[in-house]
Enzyme design. Sequence first.
Site, short mmCIF file in Angstrom:
data_model
loop_
_atom_site.label_atom_id
_atom_site.label_comp_id
_atom_site.label_asym_id
_atom_site.label_seq_id
_atom_site.Cartn_x
_atom_site.Cartn_y
_atom_site.Cartn_z
N TYR A 181 42.72 39.06 30.71
CA TYR A 181 43.72 38.03 31.04
C TYR A 181 44.08 37.25 29.78
O TYR A 181 43.52 36.20 29.47
CB TYR A 181 43.18 37.10 32.13
CG TYR A 181 43.07 37.75 33.49
CD1 TYR A 181 43.61 39.00 33.76
CD2 TYR A 181 42.42 37.10 34.53
CE1 TYR A 181 43.51 39.59 35.00
CE2 TYR A 181 42.31 37.68 35.79
CZ TYR A 181 42.85 38.92 36.02
OH TYR A 181 42.74 39.50 37.26
N HIS A 195 36.99 46.49 36.85
CA HIS A 195 38.36 46.10 37.12
C HIS A 195 39.20 47.20 37.77
O HIS A 195 40.01 46.92 38.66
CB HIS A 195 39.02 45.66 35.81
CG HIS A 195 40.14 44.70 35.99
ND1 HIS A 195 40.52 43.80 35.02
CD2 HIS A 195 40.98 44.47 37.01
CE1 HIS A 195 41.54 43.08 35.44
NE2 HIS A 195 41.84 43.47 36.66
N SER A 208 46.68 38.71 44.63
CA SER A 208 48.09 38.52 45.02
C SER A 208 48.17 38.35 46.54
O SER A 208 48.91 39.07 47.23
CB SER A 208 48.96 39.69 44.57
OG SER A 208 49.16 39.66 43.18
N PRO A 209 47.45 37.38 47.09
CA PRO A 209 47.36 37.27 48.55
C PRO A 209 48.60 36.69 49.22
O PRO A 209 48.66 36.66 50.45
CB PRO A 209 46.17 36.34 48.76
CG PRO A 209 46.17 35.47 47.54
CD PRO A 209 46.61 36.37 46.42
N GLY A 240 51.84 37.73 48.83
CA GLY A 240 53.01 38.61 48.85
C GLY A 240 53.77 38.52 50.16
O GLY A 240 53.19 38.56 51.24
#
Length: 293
Positions: free
Chosen positions: A53, A128, A208-209, A211
């Site tokens: 990141y 990851h 990304s909850p 969307g």
Amino acid sequence: MRTRTLGDVRVGAVGFGTMPLSIEGRPDEARAVATVHAALDAGVTLLDTADSYHPPGGAPGEGELLVARALASYGGRTDGVLVATKGGRGRTADGGWTVDGRPAHLRQAAEDSARRLGGTPIGLYQLHKPDPAVPYAESLGAIRELLDAGTVRLAGISNVDGERILLAREILGDRLVSVQNRYSPAVRESEAELRLCAELGIAFMPWSPLGGISRSSLDGTSALEEDPEFGGFHRVARERGVSPQRVALAWLLSRSETVLPIPGASRPETVRDSAAAAELMISPEELSRLVVQ
């Protein structure tokens, strides 16, 4: 805040995905740190980051260093905060993403992450993404070695299917405590993996909850039109006087007691709104209006 479990650790039911604080479009340092502090003030005790990141051309671990600085400067207690990081991905100069699941790379990456985060053990270390060039069992073997060595306390995997979850459970045993896949009202491809995690008692951490849900009114006028497919979230939000994001996170929490969403944020107001979803109880009637086919 209500809590959920990661192995033998209890954390707030809503975590914080800190990726927006350290990649392209990131806020300045003061606002980024203030956002982490706001999350902690709101009862968040799970902070998710990764060594990859950072902006294109940046140095690996910039996000981890930011989290470490924010924790060090926080005025309250941090002994109950679990920092989760990930290894096995990288960035290219043009903004792309790479994957590297070689055991030697993962061992070195974890040691580097531990140093940046302030020492061992890393609370939760997550593989990851599967590397197509490396047998998944070999990558998992490196994670097991890190657990055995005390470099890592708990382990997780990300971007995986059910077969890989079962393989990881076989190799890592009960020290596998989390699966982090993309999942939201709009992206439901990991439904089977969510159910499998519930059966196994493994935390399912959607990334990304949100969307399918437009930005909160906290962000002013949204540039995204309300999607009719997800209108129920907006209608319930208006009736409750809360943001549609908060309703979406509450819906996610209702999916299973093992779901532990990690929404991102780049402003204190937004992270506080997300954290409040842990206390928003959605009625069965409201849930029936939020069903996504």
